[in-house]
Design an enzyme around this catalytic site. Structure first.
Site, PDB file in Angstrom:
ATOM      1  N   SER A  81       0.801  -1.220   0.000  1.00 61.39           N
ATOM      2  CA  SER A  81       0.000   0.000   0.000  1.00 61.39           C
ATOM      3  C   SER A  81       0.842   1.282   0.000  1.00 61.39           C
ATOM      4  O   SER A  81       1.656   1.492  -0.884  1.00 61.39           O
ATOM      5  CB  SER A  81      -0.938  -0.079   1.202  1.00 61.39           C
ATOM      6  OG  SER A  81      -1.817   0.972   1.247  1.00 61.39           O
ATOM      7  N   ALA A 398     -10.752   8.641   7.938  1.00 65.80           N
ATOM      8  CA  ALA A 398     -10.278   9.986   7.598  1.00 65.80           C
ATOM      9  C   ALA A 398      -9.162   9.916   6.554  1.00 65.80           C
ATOM     10  O   ALA A 398      -9.040  10.782   5.689  1.00 65.80           O
ATOM     11  CB  ALA A 398      -9.788  10.684   8.861  1.00 65.80           C
ATOM     12  N   ARG A 522      -3.833   4.806  20.801  1.00 66.00           N
ATOM     13  CA  ARG A 522      -4.000   3.389  20.458  1.00 66.00           C
ATOM     14  C   ARG A 522      -2.704   2.834  19.855  1.00 66.00           C
ATOM     15  O   ARG A 522      -1.903   3.604  19.292  1.00 66.00           O
ATOM     16  CB  ARG A 522      -5.155   3.173  19.466  1.00 66.00           C
ATOM     17  CG  ARG A 522      -4.957   3.852  18.148  1.00 66.00           C
ATOM     18  CD  ARG A 522      -6.046   3.515  17.148  1.00 66.00           C
ATOM     19  NE  ARG A 522      -5.789   2.306  16.408  1.00 66.00           N
ATOM     20  CZ  ARG A 522      -4.995   2.256  15.335  1.00 66.00           C
ATOM     21  NH1 ARG A 522      -4.363   3.317  14.895  1.00 66.00           N
ATOM     22  NH2 ARG A 522      -4.822   1.109  14.715  1.00 66.00           N
ATOM     23  N   ALA A 523      -2.539   1.520  19.989  1.00 65.59           N
ATOM     24  CA  ALA A 523      -1.370   0.886  19.378  1.00 65.59           C
ATOM     25  C   ALA A 523      -1.603   0.777  17.885  1.00 65.59           C
ATOM     26  O   ALA A 523      -2.699   0.419  17.449  1.00 65.59           O
ATOM     27  CB  ALA A 523      -1.174  -0.501  19.978  1.00 65.59           C
ATOM     28  N   GLY A 525      -1.594  -0.839  14.254  1.00 65.41           N
ATOM     29  CA  GLY A 525      -1.685  -2.221  13.793  1.00 65.41           C
ATOM     30  C   GLY A 525      -0.660  -2.504  12.712  1.00 65.41           C
ATOM     31  O   GLY A 525      -0.478  -3.642  12.302  1.00 65.41           O
TER      32      GLY A 525
HETATM   33  C1  16G Z   1      -4.310  -0.506   7.589  1.00 66.02           C
HETATM   34  C2  16G Z   1      -5.791  -0.540   7.340  1.00 66.02           C
HETATM   35  C3  16G Z   1      -6.352   0.865   7.318  1.00 66.02           C
HETATM   36  C4  16G Z   1      -6.005   1.586   8.594  1.00 66.02           C
HETATM   37  C5  16G Z   1      -4.527   1.518   8.857  1.00 66.02           C
HETATM   38  C6  16G Z   1      -4.231   2.007  10.242  1.00 66.02           C
HETATM   39  C7  16G Z   1      -6.982  -2.054   5.890  1.00 66.02           C
HETATM   40  C8  16G Z   1      -7.117  -2.588   4.509  1.00 66.02           C
HETATM   41  N1  16G Z   1      -6.050  -1.146   6.043  1.00 66.02           N
HETATM   42  O1  16G Z   1      -3.629   0.103   6.540  1.00 66.02           O
HETATM   43  O2  16G Z   1      -7.729   0.768   7.180  1.00 66.02           O
HETATM   44  O3  16G Z   1      -6.390   2.930   8.530  1.00 66.02           O
HETATM   45  O4  16G Z   1      -4.091   0.173   8.789  1.00 66.02           O
HETATM   46  O5  16G Z   1      -2.883   1.888  10.504  1.00 66.02           O
HETATM   47  O6  16G Z   1      -7.703  -2.426   6.804  1.00 66.02           O
HETATM   48  P1  16G Z   1      -2.341   1.903  11.972  1.00 66.02           P
HETATM   49  O7  16G Z   1      -2.981   0.762  12.719  1.00 66.02           O
HETATM   50  O8  16G Z   1      -0.872   1.768  11.817  1.00 66.02           O
HETATM   51  O9  16G Z   1      -2.721   3.222  12.561  1.00 66.02           O
HETATM   52 MG    MG Z   2      -3.760   1.094   0.352  1.00 66.58          MG
END
Ligand code: 16G
Ligand code: MG
Length: 558
Positions: A81, A398, A522-523, A525
């Site tokens: 991505s 967002a 938040r942690a 993901g």
């Molecule tokens: C991933 C998620 C996206 C989310 C982002 C948060 C999918 C396909 N993609 O890219 O929706 O906004 O994680 O990232 O679910 P973060 O957990 O590092 O903040």
């Molecule tokens: Mg993407």
């Protein structure tokens, strides 16, 4: 390793797992030592160079997933991505084109972390017995990839895993993530009354462009082009494909950042994530283009499942000229438009909106005055599931991930309704075309771009008119590196910390000092860090609030 013949592998499957082949595969694609992989919100994502073993193993699981679903085709997408070019990742797609059923994620994590073939086979056997999978059912898997240099090697590992399982393999080649989701749904519905479209890339363009043209053709065209930043990624190829189906009289596009060949160019200084995070134009735009104030611009991310819009209110040299029209603004635009059409059509449909805690407070307030609004944890799968509970569910993060879902019964209502006036008939036919235009499987930069263009065209609005809906509260996102991000646990759709104990109360105390303020922690993901979000009514106070909360996180880190 030579690919085993599909037929002999399929025969072996009838008796059990192809253990011999799996031993060979694990030897050919050994798991790197001292690495712990996690199958999370975005599948597995890390440096592309260490992902071959993951691809081989997730391929085995995908074949099992297809068997579990009675031989329906499931999907695999190789992409990281918006991440840097050297990263890569693998994401599994379920048979209706949605994300992999979440109860399978832990099995994926177990399989990719198995240190040898016996452990891997044991993990697969646990999955087979837990999910009650009949191994003699056939399997079918379609896979695609983005433009990253590590994709060919990863696809080879993936194909090897699929061949070992005797699966029917469909190599879709270079695709955007939403195109891959589309293909899965189209393949599984082909020849049924629910046929989603031709299961080819051309079929995807044909479906979207026909719906788009039918929606915009009765409105006067906009004379200014839409400037599209393709993040130097796969979106560039998709845009070329789309342009072959939509003439310039319907959509005038100026494609930028289309360089998919120069090493390191992908997502570098451009793309939706860069623009959203930095709240500024793609790097170098000011110098290259004569950007007229008000001109519509948008950015895709590296796999084209995310989009943000923006424009300049004044000269590019003025720092406050830049105005972002992010996922929240797209949600507001779409929800308003659909509510209006539903009303005009005279049908009973509940239109709802789904956001996450990252949605700007002003957008939530704006939407709540018009439609029911749900807040879910971060990640497309959560928003998607919540949106399915409405007749028409508009969901956007967002950051620009999002789409609109029309439930089966809503689609039926739209199709079968008897219009009471020519205006109602027109609204119904627009709703029908929207069902076709919007990628119902997952957020799709191309489809969302067309949706925004349709709405702006039908309202005869420019970017500034759209922007006028509400004013974003000043907001900031910080990243804090901690010893153990998993110690940070949340509830209430990530808006409240329950662990470390006591931290939330301290954050609440801090937030109470500022006008119209909100902050949550938040942690991540996708990264080894904790994220801090802060917003407040008065811009000069924002930095103080965000820094104070980040400091609280750091002090609590144990
Ligand atoms: C991933 C998620 C996206 C989310 C982002 C948060 C999918 C396909 N993609 O890219 O929706 O906004 O994680 O990232 O679910 P973060 O957990 O590092 O903040
Ligand atoms: Mg993407």
């Amino acid at each position: 390793m030579a690919l085993p013949s599909t037929i002999s592998a399929a025969r072996a499957m009838a008796e059990g797992l192809p253990t011999q082949l799996i031993h060979e595969g694990v030897k050919e694609y050994p798991k790197p030592e001292a690495v712990k992989f996690t199958y999370g919100t975005a599948g597995v994502r890390t440096k592309g160079a260490i992902l071959e073993s993951v691809c081989y193993r997730i391929a085995l699981i995908s074949a099992l997933r297809s068997k579990k679903l009675g031989g329906k085709t499931v999907g695999l997408m190789v992409t990281a991505s918006h991440n840097p070019e050297e990263d890569n990742g693998l994401k599994a797609v379920d048979a209706r084109g949605e994300m992999l059923e979440s109860s399978w994620e832990s099995h994926c994590t177990a399989a990719v972390n198995a240190t040898n073939a016996d452990e891997l086979i044991a993990a697969l056997e646990t999955l087979i017995s837990t999910a009650k999978i009949n191994l003699s059912t056939p399997a079918s898997v379609v896979y695609g990839h983005d433009t990253r240099p590590t994709c060919p090697a990863l696809c080879k590992a993936l194909a090897s895993g699929l061949a070992a399982m005797g699966a029917n393999i469909i190599d879709a080649g270079l695709k955007t993530t939403p195109q891959l989701h589309y293909l899965v749904k189209a393949l599984n519905t082909k020849g049924t009354p629910d046929a989603y479209g031709e299961p080819t890339e051309e079929g995807y363009y044909a479906k979207l462009s026909a719906a788009y043209i039918s929606l915009v053709s009765k409105f006067p065209p906009t004379s200014s082009p839409l400037i599209v930043d393709c993040a130097n990624g796969v979106g560039a190829a998709a845009l070329i494909g789309l342009k072959k189906h939509i003439g310039e009289q319907y959509l005038l596009i100026k494609a930028q950042r289309t360089d998919t060949k120069t090493p390191g160019a992908l997502n570098s200084g451009c793309g939706a994530d860069y623009v959203k995070t930095n709240q500024r134009l793609p790097s170098g735009y000011e110098k290259e283009s004569s950007l007229a104030p008000g001109e519509r611009m948008c950015s895709f991310d590296g796999d084209a499942d995310r989009i943000v819009f923006y424009y300049l209110r004044g000269p590019a040299s003025q720092p406050d000229s830049f105005r972002l029209l992010d996922g929240d603004k797209i949600a507001s635009l779409a929800a308003d438009y659909i509510v209006e059409l539903v009303k005009k059509a005279g049908v009973e449909l509940e239109v709802g909106c789904v956001q996450t805690a990252y949605a700007n407070g002003s957008s939530t307030k704006y939407l709540q005055q018009r439609v029911p609004v749900t807040c879910t944890p971060t990640g497309v799968k959560h928003l998607h599931a919540a949106a399915e509970r409405y007749d028409v569910g508009v969901y956007f993060e967002a950051n620009g991930h999002g789409t609109v879902l029309f439930s089966e019964s809503a689609q039926r209502t739209i199709k079968e309704a008897e219009p009471s006036s020519p205006a109602a008939e027109d609204a119904l036919s627009q709703l029908s075309a929207l069902v076709e235009l919007i990628n119902q499987t997952v957020g799709d930069a191309i489809s969302d771009m067309l949706l925004v263009e349709v709405i702006l065209r039908s309202r005869q609005w420019g970017a500034e008119d759209w922007d006028g809906a509400y004013e974003d509260l000043p907001n900031k996102l910080l990243k804090v590196t901690v010893k153990d991000r998993f110690a940070f646990k949340t509830e209430d759709a990530e808006r409240k910390l329950i662990s470390p104990v006591g931290l939330q109360a301290k954050i609440d105390n801090e937030v109470a000092k500022y006008k119209g303020a909100r902050s949550f922690v938040r942690a991540s993901g996708t990264e080894d860090a904790v994220r801090v979000y802060a917003e407040c009514a008065l811009a000069p106070e924002l930095d103080k609030l965000a820094t104070a909360v980040a400091r609280l996180v750091q002090e609590t880190d144990v």
